[in-house]
Design a protein around this motif. Sequence first.
Motif, mmCIF file in Angstrom:
data_model
loop_
_atom_site.group_PDB
_atom_site.id
_atom_site.type_symbol
_atom_site.label_atom_id
_atom_site.label_comp_id
_atom_site.label_asym_id
_atom_site.label_seq_id
_atom_site.Cartn_x
_atom_site.Cartn_y
_atom_site.Cartn_z
ATOM 1 N N GLN A 81 0.850 -1.178 0.000
ATOM 2 C CA GLN A 81 0.000 0.000 0.000
ATOM 3 C C GLN A 81 0.896 1.241 0.000
ATOM 4 O O GLN A 81 2.067 1.157 0.325
ATOM 5 N N ARG A 82 0.329 2.356 -0.442
ATOM 6 C CA ARG A 82 1.074 3.619 -0.509
ATOM 7 C C ARG A 82 2.398 3.398 -1.264
ATOM 8 O O ARG A 82 2.386 2.962 -2.394
ATOM 9 N N ASP A 83 3.534 3.635 -0.605
ATOM 10 C CA ASP A 83 4.815 3.453 -1.288
ATOM 11 C C ASP A 83 5.464 2.110 -0.964
ATOM 12 O O ASP A 83 6.625 1.880 -1.309
ATOM 13 N N VAL A 84 4.743 1.211 -0.319
ATOM 14 C CA VAL A 84 5.286 -0.111 0.011
ATOM 15 C C VAL A 84 4.942 -1.052 -1.144
ATOM 16 O O VAL A 84 3.950 -1.791 -1.108
ATOM 17 N N ASN A 85 5.757 -0.990 -2.181
ATOM 18 C CA ASN A 85 5.435 -1.715 -3.407
ATOM 19 C C ASN A 85 6.279 -2.970 -3.610
ATOM 20 O O ASN A 85 6.266 -3.558 -4.690
ATOM 21 N N ASP A 86 7.009 -3.391 -2.572
ATOM 22 C CA ASP A 86 7.802 -4.614 -2.665
ATOM 23 C C ASP A 86 7.295 -5.684 -1.693
ATOM 24 O O ASP A 86 8.002 -6.655 -1.405
ATOM 25 N N ALA A 87 6.076 -5.519 -1.193
ATOM 26 C CA ALA A 87 5.479 -6.528 -0.318
ATOM 27 C C ALA A 87 5.174 -7.790 -1.121
ATOM 28 O O ALA A 87 5.040 -7.751 -2.347
ATOM 29 N N PRO A 88 5.027 -8.932 -0.451
ATOM 30 C CA PRO A 88 4.700 -10.166 -1.165
ATOM 31 C C PRO A 88 3.299 -10.090 -1.772
ATOM 32 O O PRO A 88 2.406 -9.439 -1.218
ATOM 33 N N PRO A 89 3.094 -10.758 -2.896
ATOM 34 C CA PRO A 89 1.735 -10.838 -3.442
ATOM 35 C C PRO A 89 0.836 -11.658 -2.526
ATOM 36 O O PRO A 89 1.308 -12.498 -1.754
ATOM 37 N N ILE A 90 -0.458 -11.425 -2.630
ATOM 38 C CA ILE A 90 -1.411 -12.133 -1.779
ATOM 39 C C ILE A 90 -1.311 -13.643 -1.968
ATOM 40 O O ILE A 90 -1.480 -14.419 -1.014
ATOM 41 N N THR A 91 -0.986 -14.088 -3.170
ATOM 42 C CA THR A 91 -0.887 -15.517 -3.422
ATOM 43 C C THR A 91 0.270 -16.183 -2.682
ATOM 44 O O THR A 91 0.320 -17.406 -2.588
ATOM 45 N N ASP A 92 1.196 -15.407 -2.124
ATOM 46 C CA ASP A 92 2.269 -15.983 -1.306
ATOM 47 C C ASP A 92 1.771 -16.432 0.067
ATOM 48 O O ASP A 92 2.529 -17.049 0.821
ATOM 49 N N TYR A 93 0.527 -16.112 0.396
ATOM 50 C CA TYR A 93 -0.012 -16.421 1.721
ATOM 51 C C TYR A 93 -0.970 -17.618 1.703
ATOM 52 O O TYR A 93 -1.726 -17.822 2.646
ATOM 53 N N GLY A 94 -0.940 -18.385 0.636
ATOM 54 C CA GLY A 94 -1.748 -19.601 0.598
ATOM 55 C C GLY A 94 -2.993 -19.506 -0.259
ATOM 56 O O GLY A 94 -3.850 -20.396 -0.186
ATOM 57 N N PHE A 95 -3.106 -18.470 -1.079
ATOM 58 C CA PHE A 95 -4.279 -18.299 -1.935
ATOM 59 C C PHE A 95 -3.945 -18.672 -3.379
ATOM 60 O O PHE A 95 -2.897 -18.283 -3.905
ATOM 61 N N ASP A 96 -4.852 -19.406 -4.005
ATOM 62 C CA ASP A 96 -4.697 -19.738 -5.417
ATOM 63 C C ASP A 96 -4.960 -18.532 -6.304
ATOM 64 O O ASP A 96 -4.383 -18.424 -7.390
ATOM 65 N N ALA A 97 -5.843 -17.666 -5.881
ATOM 66 C CA ALA A 97 -6.237 -16.516 -6.695
ATOM 67 C C ALA A 97 -6.550 -15.342 -5.780
ATOM 68 O O ALA A 97 -6.958 -15.524 -4.619
ATOM 69 N N SER A 98 -6.379 -14.128 -6.322
ATOM 70 C CA SER A 98 -6.717 -12.940 -5.538
ATOM 71 C C SER A 98 -7.156 -11.821 -6.455
ATOM 72 O O SER A 98 -6.764 -11.743 -7.620
ATOM 73 N N LEU A 99 -7.988 -10.968 -5.918
ATOM 74 C CA LEU A 99 -8.374 -9.693 -6.533
ATOM 75 C C LEU A 99 -8.582 -8.740 -5.372
ATOM 76 O O LEU A 99 -9.397 -9.016 -4.477
ATOM 77 N N THR A 100 -7.847 -7.644 -5.349
ATOM 78 C CA THR A 100 -7.873 -6.783 -4.179
ATOM 79 C C THR A 100 -8.184 -5.339 -4.566
ATOM 80 O O THR A 100 -8.601 -5.047 -5.688
ATOM 81 N N ASN A 101 -7.991 -4.431 -3.597
ATOM 82 C CA ASN A 101 -8.220 -3.015 -3.846
ATOM 83 C C ASN A 101 -6.870 -2.306 -3.845
ATOM 84 O O ASN A 101 -5.851 -2.909 -4.170
ATOM 85 N N PHE A 102 -6.831 -1.053 -3.440
ATOM 86 C CA PHE A 102 -5.600 -0.273 -3.515
ATOM 87 C C PHE A 102 -4.641 -0.573 -2.372
ATOM 88 O O PHE A 102 -3.588 0.062 -2.275
ATOM 89 N N GLU A 103 -4.973 -1.533 -1.504
ATOM 90 C CA GLU A 103 -4.126 -1.834 -0.348
ATOM 91 C C GLU A 103 -3.689 -3.296 -0.351
ATOM 92 O O GLU A 103 -3.798 -3.997 0.647
ATOM 93 N N GLY A 104 -3.174 -3.748 -1.498
ATOM 94 C CA GLY A 104 -2.671 -5.100 -1.595
ATOM 95 C C GLY A 104 -1.928 -5.296 -2.897
ATOM 96 O O GLY A 104 -2.120 -4.547 -3.866
ATOM 97 N N MET A 105 -1.071 -6.311 -2.942
ATOM 98 C CA MET A 105 -0.257 -6.589 -4.120
ATOM 99 C C MET A 105 -0.950 -7.603 -5.018
ATOM 100 O O MET A 105 -1.397 -8.651 -4.556
ATOM 101 N N GLY A 106 -1.017 -7.294 -6.298
ATOM 102 C CA GLY A 106 -1.614 -8.205 -7.251
ATOM 103 C C GLY A 106 -2.754 -7.552 -7.999
ATOM 104 O O GLY A 106 -2.981 -6.336 -7.899
ATOM 105 N N PRO A 107 -3.504 -8.327 -8.788
ATOM 106 C CA PRO A 107 -4.634 -7.779 -9.542
ATOM 107 C C PRO A 107 -5.597 -7.042 -8.622
ATOM 108 O O PRO A 107 -5.846 -7.477 -7.493
ATOM 109 N N LYS A 108 -6.171 -5.935 -9.114
ATOM 110 C CA LYS A 108 -6.978 -5.107 -8.222
ATOM 111 C C LYS A 108 -8.029 -4.319 -8.985
ATOM 112 O O LYS A 108 -7.920 -4.089 -10.199
ATOM 113 N N LEU A 109 -9.035 -3.899 -8.245
ATOM 114 C CA LEU A 109 -10.056 -2.988 -8.731
ATOM 115 C C LEU A 109 -9.820 -1.636 -8.076
ATOM 116 O O LEU A 109 -9.729 -1.544 -6.849
#
Length: 458
Positions: free
Chosen positions: A126-154
Amino acid sequence: MGRSCDAADAPPNIVLVFIDDMGWGDFSSFGNDDAATPNIDRLAAEGIRFEQFYVNSPICSPSRVAISTGQYPQRWRITSFLNNRKNNEERGMAQWLDPQAPMLARSLNQAGYATGHFGKWHMGGQRDVNDAPPITDYGFDASLTNFEGMGPKLLPLTLKPGDKQPGRIWDRAESLGEGYRWMLRSEITSGFVDAAVSFIDQAASAEKPFYINLWPDDVHSPYWPPVETWGDGSMRRLYLSVLESMDKQFGVLFDRIREDESLRDNTLILVCSDNGPQPGAGEAGPFRGYKTHLYEGGVRSPLIAWGPKILKKQNDVDSTSVFAAIDLVPTLLELTGTPRPEGVHFDGQALVGTLLGEGGSRTAPIFFRRPPDRDTFYGEEDLPDLAVRSGKWKLLCEYDGSDPQLYNLDTDPSEKNNVASEHAEVVAALTKRLVKWHESMPADNGATYRTQPNRLKK
């Protein structure tokens, strides 16, 4: 004994709906007379409403860590909302949740579940933290998030009455992973719902059980309901319109499950909020305090459980069982027959019978620590640093145990009558346990961090 799965059972599907900044009293099934939430209320009428369920922080990011890991978020140094790098460091916090945390999704995924996260993440990226792990690194096969997460988003387009073209907010989030798509803020929950329904369809076709996080950004401010429901434009009206629109958008998912016999008979839906409401928007029912506060209004959440062939009761109100979000992880692992991760100590307790409607409370106290940047907030000066719920008692105090407040929640759920002076032994015992717990957790900078007084927004 509560239900648990063995090799002969089909493991139950699980959908966890985690609403953002909604008060205990905001569903009409929990007493809201100013708005209607018929889709959620139908779940309540066909399931169980829990009135003494707690989340483990009065603010978003740590609350999300707790419900994902079964552990106090302090263990992972996430104790307030994750912000930009500098502010996270100033508050003594991690930049993101360590991927080695014992995620419920990972355990279920390793046991054969299809796992998907659809909605707000806010545990890193989020914000300027753009090197965080993607959500799929936490045990998810798929993800879709908002402006506060790494990966595909709306990402949100804003529109109010009179606007000829929509505006954009959080456009810097385009840098947080590939696959962003812009859509009207008032419709984003439906985007997450559509992704979840598609994921369910795929899991059903593959004959796999599924675990889904549906975590909308609703009903967090700023409020952008459909233009036709803008009303007088007051905060309260906008909030209620967003609440009703969110409920309507949920209906597609709930109907998909209810109208498919194989899903209806073997799916558990849980609905709750990540923390209490913002003043002037949502309402916490009879409880004192708001989001960011350790009083009941900040940490007590409505919880609805639905599963016609899984739960033991329907249209039931459980007003006595005391348990918390950290209990859900071990409870759901036991319910699904999923092995616990090796070497992990959960702060939560497995309470399958409680969740299924057989009653009972956790035996251990529930401990809380305030966000480090929330000593003064929403008009309250010098908020308590720590709190504990143990049986009928709720104790709040400073980091060193001073300035105790003690409330008997059986007789005073609104925390109006501080009886600390009348129960010195109770105060001493609870303070000792609470301070010991606090000192056992990694420290943040709550004792030294200072914000401007009387801020009304994060």
